[in-house]
Design a protein around this motif. Sequence first.
Motif, PDB file in Angstrom:
ATOM      1  N   GLY A  57       8.736  64.246   3.817  1.00  0.00           N
ATOM      2  CA  GLY A  57       9.613  63.577   4.767  1.00  0.00           C
ATOM      3  C   GLY A  57       8.877  63.181   6.035  1.00  0.00           C
ATOM      4  N   SER A  58       7.969  64.045   6.495  1.00  0.00           N
ATOM      5  CA  SER A  58       7.205  63.737   7.718  1.00  0.00           C
ATOM      6  C   SER A  58       6.484  62.401   7.576  1.00  0.00           C
TER       7      SER A  58
ATOM      8  N   TYR B 279      15.093  66.610  14.295  1.00  0.00           N
ATOM      9  CA  TYR B 279      13.768  66.944  13.780  1.00  0.00           C
ATOM     10  C   TYR B 279      13.387  65.884  12.765  1.00  0.00           C
TER      11      TYR B 279
ATOM     12  N   ASN C 273      19.526  69.870  12.406  1.00  0.00           N
ATOM     13  CA  ASN C 273      18.381  70.614  12.922  1.00  0.00           C
ATOM     14  C   ASN C 273      18.610  71.259  14.281  1.00  0.00           C
TER      15      ASN C 273
ATOM     16  N   ASP D 163      17.215  58.676   9.954  1.00  0.00           N
ATOM     17  CA  ASP D 163      16.487  59.699   9.199  1.00  0.00           C
ATOM     18  C   ASP D 163      17.519  60.442   8.347  1.00  0.00           C
TER      19      ASP D 163
ATOM     20  N   ILE E 107      16.720  62.307   5.684  1.00  0.00           N
ATOM     21  CA  ILE E 107      15.958  63.242   4.838  1.00  0.00           C
ATOM     22  C   ILE E 107      16.861  64.405   4.399  1.00  0.00           C
ATOM     23  N   ILE E 108      17.725  64.871   5.294  1.00  0.00           N
ATOM     24  CA  ILE E 108      18.680  65.921   4.906  1.00  0.00           C
ATOM     25  C   ILE E 108      19.922  65.302   4.268  1.00  0.00           C
TER      26      ILE E 108
ATOM     27  N   LYS F 141      13.690  65.409   0.673  1.00  0.00           N
ATOM     28  CA  LYS F 141      14.284  66.709   0.322  1.00  0.00           C
ATOM     29  C   LYS F 141      14.930  66.715  -1.067  1.00  0.00           C
TER      30      LYS F 141
HETATM   31  C1  LIG Z   1      15.865  65.200   9.223  1.00  0.00           C
HETATM   32  C2  LIG Z   1      14.475  65.546   8.791  1.00  0.00           C
HETATM   33  N1  LIG Z   1      13.523  64.604   8.801  1.00  0.00           N
HETATM   34  C3  LIG Z   1      12.267  64.855   8.399  1.00  0.00           C
HETATM   35  C4  LIG Z   1      11.896  66.115   7.963  1.00  0.00           C
HETATM   36  C5  LIG Z   1      10.490  66.366   7.525  1.00  0.00           C
HETATM   37  O1  LIG Z   1      10.435  66.485   6.148  1.00  0.00           O
HETATM   38  P1  LIG Z   1       9.239  67.322   5.457  1.00  0.00           P
HETATM   39  O2  LIG Z   1       9.423  68.755   5.821  1.00  0.00           O
HETATM   40  O3  LIG Z   1       9.413  67.037   3.992  1.00  0.00           O
HETATM   41  O4  LIG Z   1       7.962  66.762   5.988  1.00  0.00           O
HETATM   42  C6  LIG Z   1      12.847  67.133   7.947  1.00  0.00           C
HETATM   43  C7  LIG Z   1      12.486  68.489   7.493  1.00  0.00           C
HETATM   44  O5  LIG Z   1      13.174  69.449   7.673  1.00  0.00           O
HETATM   45  C8  LIG Z   1      14.175  66.844   8.371  1.00  0.00           C
HETATM   46  O6  LIG Z   1      15.132  67.792   8.391  1.00  0.00           O
END
Ligand SMILES: Cc1ncc(COP(=O)(O)O)c(C=O)c1O
Length: 409
Positions: free
Chosen positions: A92-93, A119, A185, A213, A215-216, A241
């Motif tokens: 995700g980063s 985050y 987060n 974002d 990712i969650i 994720k």
């Molecule tokens: C909203 C969000 N974006 C990005 C990330 C980063 O993802 P990763 O841990 O797979 O690098 C996270 C990780 O917790 C997250 O909660």
Amino acid sequence: MRAGRRVGGEPFVCVRADGPYAYDPDGRRYVDYVMAYGPLLFGHTPPFLRDLDALAARGVVYGSTTPDEIALAERIRLHVPSMEKLRFTTTGSEAVQSAVRVARAFTGRDAVLKFSGNYHGHFDLALQDAGASAETPHAERSGIPRAVVADLAVARYNDLDDVDRHLARTRGRLAAILVEPVCGNMGLVQTQPGFLEGLRERADATGALLIFDEIITWLRLGLGGAQARIRVTPDLTTVGKIMGGGFPIAAFGGRADVMATLAPDGPCFTGGTHAGMPFAVAMALRVLDHLEREPQLYREMDRCARMLADGIRTTVRELGLGYAVVQTESIVDFKFRAGPPTRSYDDQRRDDQRAYAAFYHAMRARGVLLPPSHNEVMFLSTAHGDEDVAFTADAIDGALRELREKGTI
Ligand SMILES: Cc1ncc(COP(=O)(O)O)c(C=O)c1O
């Protein structure tokens, strides 16, 4: 996070896991609500975690494109139409970092506006005033270059006036507004009505791109993610994720004209040796197969999460604690602070972290594993059943009463 410093004591060591349970080295079983910080929508041993030898026997990473990655991209676009074009990453980063770079390349600008307590991963720009386990209050002492922070504006979540104050500073320089459309987060925080619409308007007015974002939230809040519920369309979206079913894969994507900035069509490079590796892509296809075939899973998880939240509310009411218990789909959360639910990181910073630490250990002693930080949330999965939830609600009742007796809360 894994060291568990925020709650103290010995960190939890996991030796194996199945369904909704994690086991410590003594063989003790815990109902797990960490769920690896979000990816495990189907628990630790999802139904599609089979025939992995056959998948591996095809080779796990090729370094060339595959029919499956195209099929996966098309399936994602079907559910999230704003991702007209997309690209896979491993984490995700990387997905968020890449989305920000594309936004900068497309707009020809540098500045980014983000929100405290959100985050977005562990790259430089994302860490300033971030939630989750990021502890980087001083950029210069945390290895974050001053130049990176100079291009960053960090506004209060759910506060359009604060956004406007920051926009006044970044006039003509803003490349992107980066936001978690539902934040997971700093605990679970919903956006106030009009907040995301307000960000959309401001992005349009300033010529910046709006990045969600997810990712969650993608697949946690349904196949369309948060954007399908909120009906605000971002320019770029990041997902990760859950999509890999426990394996590392993420993606970023959005408007075709913006994504055309990427190499090889455009000048903006992103890459990754393992990005879109066939093994993880195959798992992601299985995740989507499963969710498309079994839409009732969301209703089931929502029902269980509601049951848990209602159980906690009963105890909180009986003890006169005044805590707000929040639940959205399979996410449940409450904080050790009386009053309305969290709106911003300023609220979250007023939580009683000492009480959370005591609660964490009281729950662990009762066979329930919670995240070792008050910034995190409880994630349920399709593997959590009524019995697990009833057991957990009982444990929470016992733990809160114990804390009350000891005068901790
Ligand atoms: C909203 C969000 N974006 C990005 C990330 C980063 O993802 P990763 O841990 O797979 O690098 C996270 C990780 O917790 C997250 O909660």
